[in-house]
Design an enzyme around this catalytic site. Structure first.
Site, PDB file in Angstrom:
ATOM      1  CD  GLN A  96      12.141 -20.322  -8.598  1.00 25.25           C
ATOM      2  OE1 GLN A  96      12.232 -19.340  -7.871  1.00 25.25           O
ATOM      3  NE2 GLN A  96      11.157 -20.473  -9.479  1.00 25.25           N
ATOM      4  CE1 TYR A 101      14.216 -11.609 -11.134  1.00 26.32           C
ATOM      5  CE2 TYR A 101      12.557 -13.338 -11.167  1.00 26.32           C
ATOM      6  CZ  TYR A 101      13.052 -12.154 -10.638  1.00 26.32           C
ATOM      7  OH  TYR A 101      12.381 -11.507  -9.628  1.00 26.32           O
ATOM      8  CB  ALA A 159      -7.980  -2.258  13.464  1.00 21.86           C
ATOM      9  CD  GLU A 188     -18.998  -1.024  13.831  1.00 19.03           C
ATOM     10  OE1 GLU A 188     -17.784  -1.198  13.904  1.00 19.03           O
ATOM     11  OE2 GLU A 188     -19.518   0.069  13.486  1.00 19.03           O
ATOM     12  CB  ALA A 248     -18.027   1.534  22.772  1.00 20.06           C
TER      13      ALA A 248
HETATM   14  C1  LIG Z   1     -13.105   3.552  -0.381  1.00 22.77           C
HETATM   15  C2  LIG Z   1     -11.996   2.955   0.405  1.00 22.77           C
HETATM   16  C3  LIG Z   1     -11.179   2.031  -0.211  1.00 22.77           C
HETATM   17  C4  LIG Z   1     -10.120   1.490   0.493  1.00 22.77           C
HETATM   18  N1  LIG Z   1      -9.373   0.536  -0.136  1.00 22.77           N
HETATM   19  C5  LIG Z   1      -8.341   0.005   0.520  1.00 22.77           C
HETATM   20  C6  LIG Z   1      -7.532  -0.986  -0.104  1.00 22.77           C
HETATM   21  O1  LIG Z   1      -7.768  -1.402  -1.239  1.00 22.77           O
HETATM   22  N2  LIG Z   1      -6.483  -1.477   0.579  1.00 22.77           N
HETATM   23  C7  LIG Z   1      -6.197  -1.044   1.823  1.00 22.77           C
HETATM   24  O2  LIG Z   1      -5.227  -1.489   2.395  1.00 22.77           O
HETATM   25  N3  LIG Z   1      -6.944  -0.121   2.463  1.00 22.77           N
HETATM   26  C8  LIG Z   1      -8.011   0.406   1.835  1.00 22.77           C
HETATM   27  N4  LIG Z   1      -8.768   1.345   2.466  1.00 22.77           N
HETATM   28  C9  LIG Z   1      -8.399   1.748   3.841  1.00 22.77           C
HETATM   29  C10 LIG Z   1      -8.886   0.729   4.864  1.00 22.77           C
HETATM   30  O3  LIG Z   1     -10.222   0.383   4.610  1.00 22.77           O
HETATM   31  C11 LIG Z   1      -8.706   1.283   6.262  1.00 22.77           C
HETATM   32  O4  LIG Z   1      -7.340   1.557   6.467  1.00 22.77           O
HETATM   33  C12 LIG Z   1      -9.190   0.288   7.309  1.00 22.77           C
HETATM   34  O5  LIG Z   1     -10.542  -0.027   7.135  1.00 22.77           O
HETATM   35  C13 LIG Z   1      -8.975   0.840   8.721  1.00 22.77           C
HETATM   36  O6  LIG Z   1      -9.476  -0.113   9.603  1.00 22.77           O
HETATM   37  P1  LIG Z   1      -9.921   0.246  11.089  1.00 22.77           P
HETATM   38  O7  LIG Z   1     -10.503  -1.017  11.628  1.00 22.77           O
HETATM   39  O8  LIG Z   1      -8.791   0.862  11.789  1.00 22.77           O
HETATM   40  O9  LIG Z   1     -11.031   1.362  10.959  1.00 22.77           O
HETATM   41  P2  LIG Z   1     -12.454   1.374  10.255  1.00 22.77           P
HETATM   42  O10 LIG Z   1     -12.466   0.494   9.073  1.00 22.77           O
HETATM   43  O11 LIG Z   1     -12.760   2.799  10.059  1.00 22.77           O
HETATM   44  O12 LIG Z   1     -13.411   0.761  11.350  1.00 22.77           O
HETATM   45  C14 LIG Z   1     -13.707   1.452  12.554  1.00 22.77           C
HETATM   46  C15 LIG Z   1     -15.026   0.968  13.069  1.00 22.77           C
HETATM   47  O13 LIG Z   1     -15.229   1.449  14.373  1.00 22.77           O
HETATM   48  C16 LIG Z   1     -16.595   1.806  14.542  1.00 22.77           C
HETATM   49  N5  LIG Z   1     -16.677   2.741  15.676  1.00 22.77           N
HETATM   50  C17 LIG Z   1     -16.060   3.941  15.807  1.00 22.77           C
HETATM   51  N6  LIG Z   1     -16.321   4.485  17.016  1.00 22.77           N
HETATM   52  C18 LIG Z   1     -17.123   3.614  17.655  1.00 22.77           C
HETATM   53  C19 LIG Z   1     -17.713   3.591  18.942  1.00 22.77           C
HETATM   54  N7  LIG Z   1     -17.528   4.567  19.823  1.00 22.77           N
HETATM   55  N8  LIG Z   1     -18.488   2.541  19.275  1.00 22.77           N
HETATM   56  C20 LIG Z   1     -18.679   1.527  18.410  1.00 22.77           C
HETATM   57  N9  LIG Z   1     -18.134   1.494  17.185  1.00 22.77           N
HETATM   58  C21 LIG Z   1     -17.356   2.507  16.816  1.00 22.77           C
HETATM   59  C22 LIG Z   1     -16.955   2.390  13.199  1.00 22.77           C
HETATM   60  O14 LIG Z   1     -18.348   2.360  12.998  1.00 22.77           O
HETATM   61  C23 LIG Z   1     -16.218   1.455  12.247  1.00 22.77           C
HETATM   62  O15 LIG Z   1     -17.008   0.357  11.861  1.00 22.77           O
HETATM   63  C24 LIG Z   1      -9.868   1.888   1.821  1.00 22.77           C
HETATM   64  C25 LIG Z   1     -10.693   2.812   2.444  1.00 22.77           C
HETATM   65  C26 LIG Z   1     -11.764   3.335   1.763  1.00 22.77           C
HETATM   66  C27 LIG Z   1     -12.675   4.327   2.438  1.00 22.77           C
HETATM   67  C1  LIG Z   2       6.039 -12.500  -2.380  1.00 23.37           C
HETATM   68  C2  LIG Z   2       6.214 -13.240  -3.662  1.00 23.37           C
HETATM   69  C3  LIG Z   2       7.481 -13.652  -4.035  1.00 23.37           C
HETATM   70  C4  LIG Z   2       7.652 -14.377  -5.217  1.00 23.37           C
HETATM   71  N1  LIG Z   2       8.884 -14.873  -5.510  1.00 23.37           N
HETATM   72  C5  LIG Z   2       9.033 -15.744  -6.535  1.00 23.37           C
HETATM   73  C6  LIG Z   2      10.240 -16.473  -6.691  1.00 23.37           C
HETATM   74  O1  LIG Z   2      11.138 -16.417  -5.856  1.00 23.37           O
HETATM   75  N2  LIG Z   2      10.329 -17.283  -7.781  1.00 23.37           N
HETATM   76  C7  LIG Z   2       9.305 -17.438  -8.663  1.00 23.37           C
HETATM   77  O2  LIG Z   2       9.441 -18.192  -9.623  1.00 23.37           O
HETATM   78  N3  LIG Z   2       8.129 -16.795  -8.494  1.00 23.37           N
HETATM   79  C8  LIG Z   2       7.964 -15.975  -7.443  1.00 23.37           C
HETATM   80  N4  LIG Z   2       6.733 -15.395  -7.208  1.00 23.37           N
HETATM   81  C9  LIG Z   2       5.587 -15.741  -8.060  1.00 23.37           C
HETATM   82  C10 LIG Z   2       4.806 -16.905  -7.431  1.00 23.37           C
HETATM   83  O3  LIG Z   2       5.548 -18.093  -7.467  1.00 23.37           O
HETATM   84  C11 LIG Z   2       3.484 -17.159  -8.175  1.00 23.37           C
HETATM   85  O4  LIG Z   2       3.768 -17.501  -9.491  1.00 23.37           O
HETATM   86  C12 LIG Z   2       2.548 -15.953  -8.124  1.00 23.37           C
HETATM   87  O5  LIG Z   2       2.404 -15.519  -6.799  1.00 23.37           O
HETATM   88  C13 LIG Z   2       1.176 -16.254  -8.711  1.00 23.37           C
HETATM   89  O6  LIG Z   2       0.586 -17.313  -8.041  1.00 23.37           O
HETATM   90  P1  LIG Z   2      -0.621 -17.100  -6.959  1.00 23.37           P
HETATM   91  O7  LIG Z   2      -1.684 -16.322  -7.653  1.00 23.37           O
HETATM   92  O8  LIG Z   2      -1.031 -18.485  -6.597  1.00 23.37           O
HETATM   93  O9  LIG Z   2      -0.018 -16.347  -5.831  1.00 23.37           O
HETATM   94  C14 LIG Z   2       6.546 -14.641  -6.054  1.00 23.37           C
HETATM   95  C15 LIG Z   2       5.290 -14.192  -5.681  1.00 23.37           C
HETATM   96  C16 LIG Z   2       5.109 -13.514  -4.487  1.00 23.37           C
HETATM   97  C17 LIG Z   2       3.729 -13.099  -4.079  1.00 23.37           C
END
Ligand SMILES: Cc1cc2nc3c(=O)[nH]c(=O)nc-3n(C[C@H](O)[C@H](O)[C@H](O)COP(=O)(O)OP(=O)(O)OC[C@H]3O[C@@H](n4cnc5c(N)ncnc54)[C@H](O)[C@@H]3O)c2cc1C
Ligand SMILES: Cc1cc2nc3c(=O)[nH]c(=O)nc-3n(C[C@H](O)[C@H](O)[C@H](O)COP(=O)(O)O)c2cc1C
Ligand code: SF4
Length: 647
Positions: free
Chosen positions: A101, A171, A392, A411, A456
């Site tokens: 590209q 660009y 996680a 869990e 747990a």
């Molecule tokens: C409403 C909401 C929206 C979110 N949206 C996003 C998003 O769009 N993008 C993003 O990146 N992050 C988002 N997050 C954050 C993300 O969900 C968390 O960072 C992520 O789930 C953390 O993962 P975890 O596995 O560490 O913990 P958790 O998801 O909290 O999971 C922990 C699990 O361990 C279990 N557990 C705990 N103690 C015990 C025990 N002693 N025995 C057995 N089980 C146990 C619990 O029941 C739970 O199921 C969001 C969070 C919320 C609440």
């Molecule tokens: C991490 C990342 C880097 C990108 N870099 C470029 C790039 O170098 N040149 C380009 O034309 N488009 C770039 N794009 C756009 C992608 O080529 C593509 O058009 C976009 O991700 C939408 O397609 P998708 O929904 O299939 O991911 C980039 C997209 C992502 C996610």
């Protein structure tokens, strides 16, 4: 004419094994001086192994003034040739064709990256980067046209099968094309024909340099989706002249840097196949193959597009990051095994652009670490205990099981998913639940059943001679102790999202972090009158991100956000709030708290006291995001599995 994804295709004289394309994606894996690295090659080879027909490399700068980021690959000098040759050969060995590209960032870069003031058709900064560029002289324009041509020659000599001219996304070429960024009155501006002149000259010179037959693809934004920008009606009449200069295929994308919500990388709230109808219109009006891109993650959707005759090839971008083997799985009909891209942008484009870190993928921690993954193959060992089946824990269990280790997952809830069960409830967030389903199926296929409804505790820790414990217990929400927070009008965001607490009418959401903003969005979608208050002076959710843009828009249109605002007291039917120091009583029917969470540490402490090798992952370490949860689960499991003696 319609076609299938699995049919061969031609671009110019190039024959492709199928109609799937991996579009250009900048990775940040290049060296600081823009050379190809082993990491980049391993990453691309893994994608080529997945069966794609054509891979387009990430942006390659045709001129030093055109680098968009420090590690952008260079193709402006012969010194880059050895790396480019190695890259092309490695991809081709895996049966995919490869195109380079050709790119110049124009105003969308920084002086700190290129060592001089950025250049552009007109001295106008974009709102996104705010860099005031210098207007190019005609002599400089001619120099850059020659730079594109010289770069195309290098690509051909390095063994690439094709070149793609980057005329999209705001660009340099796209800046010339657009009335939004090109205010020139000379022959390179004035009207659509004039604004297209730079693109035409680039294509003409590239064609002259590479000769007839060598495929030249042109990538364009079919609409800028921006007030003051161009749309498809403006573009359509200009395209035949581009084809006449020697373009063999058009690659249809959309958006520029200033387009609200970044439709170029469509997020949670954009429709699937965002460019399909515009691609179909372009296909009708030009006589060359059309590649369509944009949130077409599911090959079945791509099949519909091709069967409907709306495009000739389909590009899968982020889906290649999320699961490099998705095409091979689709070809075998194993759709339930595909790890689908969430369209979250967190691990890829937003990480590259806002965190200035190399690309990875939220749900594929091995993306960009392909050689590390190799270390894991069939290590064996165990038994390991994973506590918690949130993201996680699920990822840790998967990685251990994939290494051939014995693993048990406990869990306490009745179903796996952790916070993702709540996180998937707001509009557009359903793919998060899809990932949980995928992880469960994958674990089952590896012989691991999640033990749900099992807390747990000390007993679990003594059940077996665990070789290691991974504590993925997450974090529990906190509600501060204030006057009135004990009243029944208070609720916690997760309970509300999960439908365990029914709130309606006038709702005060406390906290404008991701959880608060999403809860507000969810409540707005259910007809509530929502006010969000946030202690900070600035919104914690960036409106510049795709997701953030839509969350803020929903609040702007249908709710209210108060910054520097603190709840002082909750009463039956109202809340006392200080907004920038001014105390007011707001009438509310419910108060929903989204002010953070506290890591669950108990289990890890117990396991350590029992002398067990213990690692905490995800929110149990520190509340963060899905990416940190999945990646830390992967890393901990890798370390545990690799610490074992191979069996
Ligand atoms: C409403 C909401 C929206 C979110 N949206 C996003 C998003 O769009 N993008 C993003 O990146 N992050 C988002 N997050 C954050 C993300 O969900 C968390 O960072 C992520 O789930 C953390 O993962 P975890 O596995 O560490 O913990 P958790 O998801 O909290 O999971 C922990 C699990 O361990 C279990 N557990 C705990 N103690 C015990 C025990 N002693 N025995 C057995 N089980 C146990 C619990 O029941 C739970 O199921 C969001 C969070 C919320 C609440
Ligand atoms: C991490 C990342 C880097 C990108 N870099 C470029 C790039 O170098 N040149 C380009 O034309 N488009 C770039 N794009 C756009 C992608 O080529 C593509 O058009 C976009 O991700 C939408 O397609 P998708 O929904 O299939 O991911 C980039 C997209 C992502 C996610
Ligand atoms: S980080 Fe998110 S958007 Fe990017 S490829 Fe991975 S799942 Fe898709």
């Amino acid at each position: 004419m319609s076609s299938s994804l699995w049919d061969g295709a031609s671009i110019g004289e190039l024959r492709l094994r199928n109609r799937a394309v991996m579009p250009a994606m900048g990775t940040g894996y290049g060296s600081p001086s823009g050379e190809v690295t082993d990491r980049l090659i391993s990453y691309l080879v893994r994608r080529a192994e997945g069966g794609v027909g054509l891979i387009v490399t990430e942006v390659c700068a045709v001129h030093p003034s055109g680098k968009g980021f420090v590690s952008e690959l260079g193709i402006y000098d012969d010194l880059f040739m050895p790396g480019l040759e190695a890259l092309a050969a490695a991809v081709k060995r895996k049966g995919a064709a490869v195109a380079a590209q050709l790119h110049h960032a124009g105003r969308e870069t920084f002086a700190a990256v290129i060592g001089e003031q950025p250049v552009a058709p007109s001295p106008l900064p974009s709102r996104a980067l705010g860099q005031v560029p210098r207007e190019l002289s005609v002599t400089e324009i001619e120099e850059l046209v020659s730079a594109f041509a010289a770069a195309a020659r290098r690509a051909r000599e390095a063994g690439f099968d094709a070149v793609e001219i980057h005329g999209a996304h705001g660009y340099l070429i796209s800046q010339f094309l657009s009335p939004y960024s090109n205010r020139r009155e000379d022959g390179y501006g004035g009207d659509g024909e004039g604004r297209m002149r730079f693109a035409r000259e680039v294509v003409r010179e590239v064609r002259r340099e590479v000769g007839p037959g060598f495929p030249v693809i042109f990538r364009l934004s079919s609409s800028e989706l921006l007030r003051g920008g161009y749309d498809l009606d403006y573009l359509l009449p200009l395209l035949p002249s581009l084809v006449a200069e020697g373009v063999d295929a058009l690659h249809v994308s959309c958006g520029v840097y200033d387009s609200p919500g970044n439709p170029t990388c469509p997020g949670f709230h954009h429709p699937e196949g965002i460019n399909v109808e515009r691609a179909a219109a372009i296909r009708e009006s030009v006589g060359v193959p059309v590649i369509v891109v944009g949130k077409l993650h599911d090959p079945r959707l791509a099949e519909e597009v091709l069967a409907g005759g709306k495009a000739d090839l389909v590009a899968f971008g982020r889906q290649h990051l999320a699961d490099p083997h998705f095409l091979a799985k689709a070809a075998e009909g194993r759709y339930e095994d595909i790890r689908f891209c969430l369209s979250c942008n967190q691990g890829c484009i937003e990480r590259l652009m806002f965190e200035l870190k190399p690309v990875t993928c939220t749900v594929n921690p091995a993306c960009g670490r392909e050689s590390e993954e190799e270390r894991l193959r069939r290590r064996g060992g165990g038994p390991f205990l994973v506590v918690g089946a949130g993201p996680a824990g699920l990822q840790a269990a998967l990685t251990l099981a994939e290494s051939g280790s014995e693993v048990r997952v406990m869990e306490r809830a009745e179903e796996p998913g952790g916070q993702l069960l709540a996180a998937s409830r707001p509009p557009g967030k359903e793919p998060l639940l899809g990932w949980v389903g995928w992880a469960e199926r994958r674990l089952r296929s590896l012989g691991v059943e999640i033990e749900t409804g099992v807390e747990a505790d000390d007993e679990a820790l003594s059940l077996e001679s665990w070789r290691g414990v991974i504590s993925a217990c997450g974090a529990s929400p906190v509600i501060p102790s204030l006057p009135g927070t004990e009243l029944g009008v208070n609720a916690e965001a997760r309970e509300v999202l999960l439908g365990r607490r029914d709130v309606g009418g006038r709702v005060l959401v406390v906290g404008a972090g991701p959880v608060g903003m999403e809860t507000a969005h969810y409540l707005i979608s259910r007809g509530c009158a929502v006010t969000v208050v946030e202690e900070k002076e600035y919104p914690p959710v960036l409106p510049a991100t795709s997701h953030g843009y839509f969350l803020h828009r929903a609040l702007r249109e249908s709710g209210e956000l108060f910054l520097a605002a603190k709840v002082l007291e909750v009463r039956q039917g109202s809340a006392v709030v200080s907004v920038r120091g001014e105390v007011r009583e707001m009438p509310v029917d419910a108060v929903v708290w989204a002010v953070g969470s506290r890591p669950e540490k108990d289990l890890a402490e117990k396991a350590r006291s029992a002398g067990l090798k213990t690692v905490e992952v995800g929110d149990a370490v520190e509340p963060a995001r899905l990416l940190e949860a999945v990646h830390s689960g992967w890393e901990a499991a890798m370390a545990m599995a690799c610490g074992e003696e191979a069996t």
